[in-house]
Write a protein that holds these residues in place. Structure first.
Motif, mmCIF file in Angstrom:
data_model
loop_
_atom_site.group_PDB
_atom_site.id
_atom_site.type_symbol
_atom_site.label_atom_id
_atom_site.label_comp_id
_atom_site.label_asym_id
_atom_site.label_seq_id
_atom_site.Cartn_x
_atom_site.Cartn_y
_atom_site.Cartn_z
ATOM 1 N N ILE A 187 0.871 -1.181 0.000
ATOM 2 C CA ILE A 187 0.000 0.000 0.000
ATOM 3 C C ILE A 187 0.908 1.232 0.000
ATOM 4 C CG2 ILE A 187 -1.974 1.131 1.111
ATOM 5 C CD1 ILE A 187 -2.431 -1.434 2.703
ATOM 6 N N PRO A 188 1.374 1.660 -1.149
ATOM 7 C CA PRO A 188 2.369 2.752 -1.214
ATOM 8 C C PRO A 188 1.931 4.043 -0.524
ATOM 9 C CG PRO A 188 2.190 1.645 -3.329
ATOM 10 C CD PRO A 188 1.081 1.109 -2.482
ATOM 11 N N THR A 189 0.628 4.265 -0.431
ATOM 12 C CA THR A 189 0.146 5.516 0.165
ATOM 13 C C THR A 189 -0.077 5.424 1.676
ATOM 14 O OG1 THR A 189 -2.152 4.880 -0.324
ATOM 15 C CG2 THR A 189 -0.979 6.191 -1.989
ATOM 16 N N PHE A 190 0.241 4.280 2.273
ATOM 17 C CA PHE A 190 -0.028 4.129 3.704
ATOM 18 C C PHE A 190 0.820 5.128 4.498
ATOM 19 C CE2 PHE A 190 -0.101 2.334 7.937
ATOM 20 C CZ PHE A 190 -1.395 1.840 8.034
ATOM 21 N N PRO A 191 0.197 5.919 5.393
ATOM 22 C CA PRO A 191 0.957 6.952 6.122
ATOM 23 C C PRO A 191 1.957 6.344 7.105
ATOM 24 C CG PRO A 191 -1.302 6.811 6.938
ATOM 25 C CD PRO A 191 -1.242 5.947 5.726
ATOM 26 N N ARG A 192 3.180 6.865 7.060
ATOM 27 C CA ARG A 192 4.239 6.329 7.910
ATOM 28 C C ARG A 192 3.883 6.402 9.389
ATOM 29 N NH1 ARG A 192 9.867 6.010 6.542
ATOM 30 N NH2 ARG A 192 11.057 5.339 8.377
ATOM 31 N N LYS A 193 3.231 7.498 9.809
ATOM 32 C CA LYS A 193 2.952 7.680 11.232
ATOM 33 C C LYS A 193 1.916 6.689 11.754
ATOM 34 C CE LYS A 193 -0.544 11.313 10.603
ATOM 35 N NZ LYS A 193 -0.901 12.707 10.945
ATOM 36 N N ARG A 194 1.151 6.045 10.844
ATOM 37 C CA ARG A 194 0.152 5.064 11.285
ATOM 38 C C ARG A 194 0.674 3.637 11.247
ATOM 39 N NH1 ARG A 194 -4.902 7.087 11.707
ATOM 40 N NH2 ARG A 194 -5.026 5.389 13.235
ATOM 41 N N ALA A 195 1.872 3.440 10.722
ATOM 42 C CA ALA A 195 2.445 2.097 10.661
ATOM 43 C C ALA A 195 2.844 1.641 12.063
ATOM 44 C CB ALA A 195 3.648 2.078 9.730
ATOM 45 N N GLY A 196 2.482 0.424 12.391
ATOM 46 C CA GLY A 196 2.780 -0.109 13.710
ATOM 47 C C GLY A 196 3.969 -1.044 13.689
ATOM 48 N N ARG A 197 3.748 -2.253 14.155
ATOM 49 C CA ARG A 197 4.837 -3.216 14.267
ATOM 50 C C ARG A 197 4.425 -4.531 13.646
ATOM 51 N NH1 ARG A 197 3.497 -5.966 19.326
ATOM 52 N NH2 ARG A 197 1.437 -5.189 19.897
ATOM 53 N N ILE A 198 5.369 -5.387 13.432
ATOM 54 C CA ILE A 198 5.087 -6.742 12.970
ATOM 55 C C ILE A 198 4.840 -7.612 14.195
ATOM 56 C CG2 ILE A 198 5.972 -8.749 11.747
ATOM 57 C CD1 ILE A 198 7.682 -6.855 10.084
ATOM 58 N N VAL A 199 3.718 -8.330 14.205
ATOM 59 C CA VAL A 199 3.325 -9.147 15.353
ATOM 60 C C VAL A 199 3.330 -10.613 14.944
ATOM 61 C CG1 VAL A 199 1.512 -9.651 17.033
ATOM 62 C CG2 VAL A 199 1.889 -7.291 16.269
ATOM 63 N N THR A 200 4.116 -11.407 15.649
ATOM 64 C CA THR A 200 4.122 -12.853 15.398
ATOM 65 C C THR A 200 3.610 -13.635 16.600
ATOM 66 O OG1 THR A 200 6.442 -12.943 16.117
ATOM 67 C CG2 THR A 200 6.032 -12.722 13.751
ATOM 68 N N ASN A 201 3.518 -12.980 17.755
ATOM 69 C CA ASN A 201 2.980 -13.569 18.973
ATOM 70 C C ASN A 201 1.751 -12.752 19.374
ATOM 71 O OD1 ASN A 201 2.368 -14.462 21.538
ATOM 72 N ND2 ASN A 201 4.336 -13.878 22.455
ATOM 73 N N THR A 202 0.563 -13.338 19.268
ATOM 74 C CA THR A 202 -0.686 -12.593 19.479
ATOM 75 C C THR A 202 -1.221 -12.714 20.906
ATOM 76 O OG1 THR A 202 -2.057 -14.471 18.763
ATOM 77 C CG2 THR A 202 -1.301 -12.920 17.059
ATOM 78 N N THR A 203 -0.397 -13.215 21.820
ATOM 79 C CA THR A 203 -0.862 -13.434 23.190
ATOM 80 C C THR A 203 -1.435 -12.161 23.798
ATOM 81 O OG1 THR A 203 0.808 -15.175 23.493
ATOM 82 C CG2 THR A 203 -0.206 -14.250 25.483
ATOM 83 N N GLU A 204 -0.730 -11.055 23.664
ATOM 84 C CA GLU A 204 -1.175 -9.767 24.226
ATOM 85 C C GLU A 204 -2.041 -9.046 23.203
ATOM 86 O OE1 GLU A 204 -0.650 -9.047 27.331
ATOM 87 O OE2 GLU A 204 0.618 -10.807 27.643
ATOM 88 N N PHE A 205 -3.238 -9.589 22.986
ATOM 89 C CA PHE A 205 -4.078 -9.069 21.904
ATOM 90 C C PHE A 205 -4.562 -7.645 22.157
ATOM 91 C CE2 PHE A 205 -6.841 -11.691 24.635
ATOM 92 C CZ PHE A 205 -7.771 -10.738 25.041
ATOM 93 N N MET A 206 -4.623 -7.231 23.427
ATOM 94 C CA MET A 206 -5.071 -5.870 23.732
ATOM 95 C C MET A 206 -4.131 -4.822 23.142
ATOM 96 S SD MET A 206 -7.905 -5.687 25.641
ATOM 97 C CE MET A 206 -7.757 -4.211 26.655
ATOM 98 N N SER A 207 -2.866 -5.190 22.972
ATOM 99 C CA SER A 207 -1.876 -4.224 22.480
ATOM 100 C C SER A 207 -1.804 -4.183 20.959
ATOM 101 C CB SER A 207 -0.490 -4.574 23.037
ATOM 102 O OG SER A 207 -0.016 -5.814 22.505
#
Length: 327
Positions: free
Chosen positions: A13-33
């Protein structure tokens, strides 16, 4: 392709705003975060989280932080992803007492059982790097059953004689779907009006959300039966009917506690008290779910049989019989 969430996002998604990009998640245990802009890497695919979903409860929105709406970046498809979450609570209906549990793995079993059966939501299960049970679900575009009923702008008598016969047939099909689960020793676990969707386009009725289970030794499927009964009362009445509403219309009508639903004491089960033209055969089925009744349906199979007998006996269903020869 890069290894940060932003690099992955901009690749797809080339237009995705940099400030809204989060992190890569491979462990979903802490789903609230896990929130908007995060990318969950599951079974080799990247899923952009676009929102947390919520559920209607008593007219309010109840957030479900373990349920995310996501876009699979490799394909552009949108999915609902349910993360592993457990809870336990107690319920009571009349003399029935039970503990209810949320079981992601039970829902995964049912998804496998109903694969390709469009009476149910569809999806698959993958495990994250910590072994958490993640369900990736296809989105059903449509309305919850109660919302579909609310949109019908007809008097009850017009509804009952024109639309209700078709809805009754659809309901029989939905009950048969639950019987299929029971024949395979599985409970739905959370049968409610908003867990039965009317799909746009096809108009098919489809069950969603199978992750509750409950422990009843004498009749493990009793709560599913009461849930189906509550939906039947809604369909027959076109909407929820309370004793107060009946009394407000006609003070001469006597409504007692025996006329009310056992599972929901504020709700009228004796629909004839509100609409006298409801046939006895149909009203008697409704009364099986009332506080007056002491003999309940022993199984969903028995309930299906009663519904089919009613359908074939009553004149109001005459027109629908021609359209649904399989019933």
């Amino acid at each position: 392709m890069g290894t940060s969430a932003y690099e992955i996002l901009t690749h797809y998604i080339p237009t995705f705003p940099r400030k809204r990009a989060g992190r890569i998640v491979t462990n979903t245990t802490e789903f609230m975060s896990i929130d908007y802009g995060d990318v969950m890497l599951l079974d080799g695919k990247h899923h952009l989280v676009t929102k947390n979903l919520s559920e209607r409860r008593f007219g309010l929105e109840d957030p479900k932080y373990w349920v995310k709406r996501c876009r699979e970046l490799e394909t552009g498809k949108h999915h609902i992803i349910k993360l592993e979450f457990y809870e336990k609570f107690d319920i009571s209906i009349g003399s029935i007492r039970s503990s209810c549990y949320r079981s992601p793995r039970k829902e995964s079993r049912i998804l496998e059982l109903v694969d390709g059966d469009m009476r149910f939501m569809q999806g698959r299960t993958v495990l994250d790097e910590k072994g958490n049970c993640v369900r990736i679900l296809d989105i059903i575009h449509g309305s919850e059953l109660d919302i579909a009923l609310d949109r019908i702008e007809l008097s009850h008598e017009e509804y009952f004689n024109t639309i209700f016969p078709d809805y009754f047939v659809k309901f029989i099909g939905a009950v048969k779907a639950i019987d299929h689960l029971h024949q395979n020793h599985e409970q739905h676990g959370d049968i409610r009006r908003d867990h039965l969707l009317v799909e746009a386009g096809t108009k098919e009725w489809r069950w969603i959300d199978f992750d509750y289970t409950f422990g009843l030794r004498d009749n493990p499927f009793a709560l599913d039966l009461f849930g189906l009964g509550s939906i039947l009362l809604l369909l027959v009445g076109q909407r929820e009917i309370t004793a107060r509403q009946v009394l407000a219309l006609n003070q001469n009508i006597k409504v007692s506690s025996e006329d009310m639903a056992l599972a929901m004491p504020h709700r009228l089960a004796n629909i004839q008290k509100r609409y006298p033209y409801i046939p006895d055969t149909l009203n008697n089925i409704c009364m099986h779910f009332s506080a007056k009744n002491s003999v309940f349906y022993s199984s969903v199979t028995e309930f299906v049989s009663a519904l089919l007998t009613c359908f074939h006996e009553l004149p109001v269903f005459k027109s629908a019989r021609g359209r649904y020869p399989e019933v």
